[in-house]
Design an enzyme around this catalytic site. Structure first.
Site, PDB file in Angstrom:
ATOM      1  N   GLY A  38       0.792  -1.208   0.000  1.00 13.37           N
ATOM      2  CA  GLY A  38       0.000   0.000   0.000  1.00 13.37           C
ATOM      3  C   GLY A  38       0.829   1.265   0.000  1.00 13.37           C
ATOM      4  O   GLY A  38       2.059   1.223   0.104  1.00 13.37           O
ATOM      5  N   ASP A  91       4.760  -9.649   9.297  1.00 14.05           N
ATOM      6  CA  ASP A  91       5.639  -8.808   8.479  1.00 14.05           C
ATOM      7  C   ASP A  91       6.454  -7.873   9.382  1.00 14.05           C
ATOM      8  O   ASP A  91       6.536  -6.673   9.127  1.00 14.05           O
ATOM      9  CB  ASP A  91       4.826  -8.006   7.462  1.00 14.05           C
ATOM     10  CG  ASP A  91       5.677  -7.501   6.293  1.00 14.05           C
ATOM     11  OD1 ASP A  91       6.767  -8.072   6.061  1.00 14.05           O
ATOM     12  OD2 ASP A  91       5.270  -6.540   5.625  1.00 14.05           O
TER      13      ASP A  91
END
Length: 348
Positions: A84, A198
């Site tokens: 994103g 992550d």
């Protein structure tokens, strides 16, 4: 007589406990009902904005906020990655937020996305970036976070010359400790537990006091307390992923522990996990550090910009990092254990 009094006492105690539990349930349900009321429809694009109740809620109740969000342009971009683009949303001179735009997936994935965000909206911890709400539209999703004035640890350690900051050892140790507290909270204190999936330097943000805040739950996975893993598609960032993840496709808390071990090495060495020099030599940060430590020459791996720093503390943090980076997941400590070991280093 005495037995009768004891019985009456126990019955009274049970009744009080029952009433208190019901009151707590009522309060929690009321809070959730309150939060569900904070939904704004955008008829222009067919989108929906959901905001979680917080002290900053006053800024989310007007059409002006929604319009500002919809008017974000490339000029407002402050960062981007594989999942994103992040924008700065300025409300006025003193109030700004970070807005992350994510492309939408399948309908099932989007329903899971909303369920996970509802759980994450409950998280309030000083080492986790606050998620204020989200916006869903047919083509994309937006996540609305606190804006962290000092950017990411990745930018501070590895960014361009004008973005980098010289971090001394106490600052790096504080960042490591704060990030460990945040991840430990996700793994052990949230119900359901949250696997981040992550963990990396660019997802550890720094507030005005250079305190670490764990961010970016775009890949996060909820895990019920009695489960040990969640099967999922392989995702994350090369250089940080645990070796077993490629073979099993299972996201586990021990995978997050491995990734955190890589972050510790970055703090110690000042090098990226997939540094160009390592790639040229056919190696990577983890294997290079392990080789140096095996030769008992940790001093050759320490970031030269650190200058003079406490050798014992450095050695102990190397030791914690290598425990996190064990090839066998069962031999890695939990994040609670990692946090305790890190806290112990400066208390000795």
């Amino acid at each position: 007589m005495v037995n009768g009094q004891l019985l009456a006492f126990y019955i009274t105690l049970c009744c009080i406990a029952f009433i208190i539990s019901k009151l707590i349930m009522a309060v929690l349900l009321y809070r959730r009902w309150q939060r569900k009321d904070n939904v704004f429809q955008d008829n222009m694009s067919g989108g929906k904005m959901v905001m979680f109740r917080s002290p900053t809620m006053q800024y989310f109740t007007s059409d002006a906020f929604l319009k500002k969000t919809m008017r974000l342009t490339n000029k407002d971009i402050i960062g981007s990655g594989g999942y994103g683009t992040v924008y700065r949303l300025t409300i006025d001179e003193s109030i700004s937020f970070a807005v992350k735009r994510l492309n939408r997936g399948s309908a099932d994935r989007d329903r899971g996305f909303e369920r996970e965000l509802q759980a994450m909206g409950d998280i309030k911890h000083r080492n986790i970036v606050t998620l204020h709400g989200y916006y869903t539209a047919p083509q994309y999703n937006l996540l609305i976070y606190d804006l962290m004035p000092n950017g990411s640890l990745d930018t501070v350690l590895h960014g361009k010359a004008n973005d980098k900051k010289l971090l001394d050892w106490p600052s790096r140790y504080k960042i490591a400790l704060g990030a460990a507290r945040g991840i430990s909270y996700l793994h052990h204190d949230c119900i359901p537990h949250i696997i981040h999936r992550d963990i990396k330097c660019s997802n550890i943000l720094l507030d005005q006091n250079m305190e670490a805040r764990v961010s970016d739950f775009g890949l996060a996975t909820l895990m019920e307390p009695d489960k040990t893993h969640v099967s999922t598609f392989v995702a994350g960032t090369f250089g940080y992923l645990a070796p077993e993840y490629f073979d099993t496709g299972r996201a586990t808390v021990k995978g997050d522990v491995y990734s955190f071990g890589v972050v510790l090495l970055e703090l110690l060495t000042g090098k990226r996990p997939m540094d160009e020099a390592f790639i040229e030599e056919g190696t990577k940060l983890v294997t290079w550090v392990k080789a140096v430590v095996d030769l008992e020459k940790e001093e050759h791996a320490i970031d030269t910009s650190l200058g003079c720093c406490p050798a014992d503390e450095i050695r102990n943090v190397f030791s914690v990092a290598l425990m996190c980076l064990e090839s066998e997941p069962s031999r890695r400590p939990t994040m609670v254990e990692v946090l305790k070991m890190l806290e112990q280093i400066q208390s000795d």
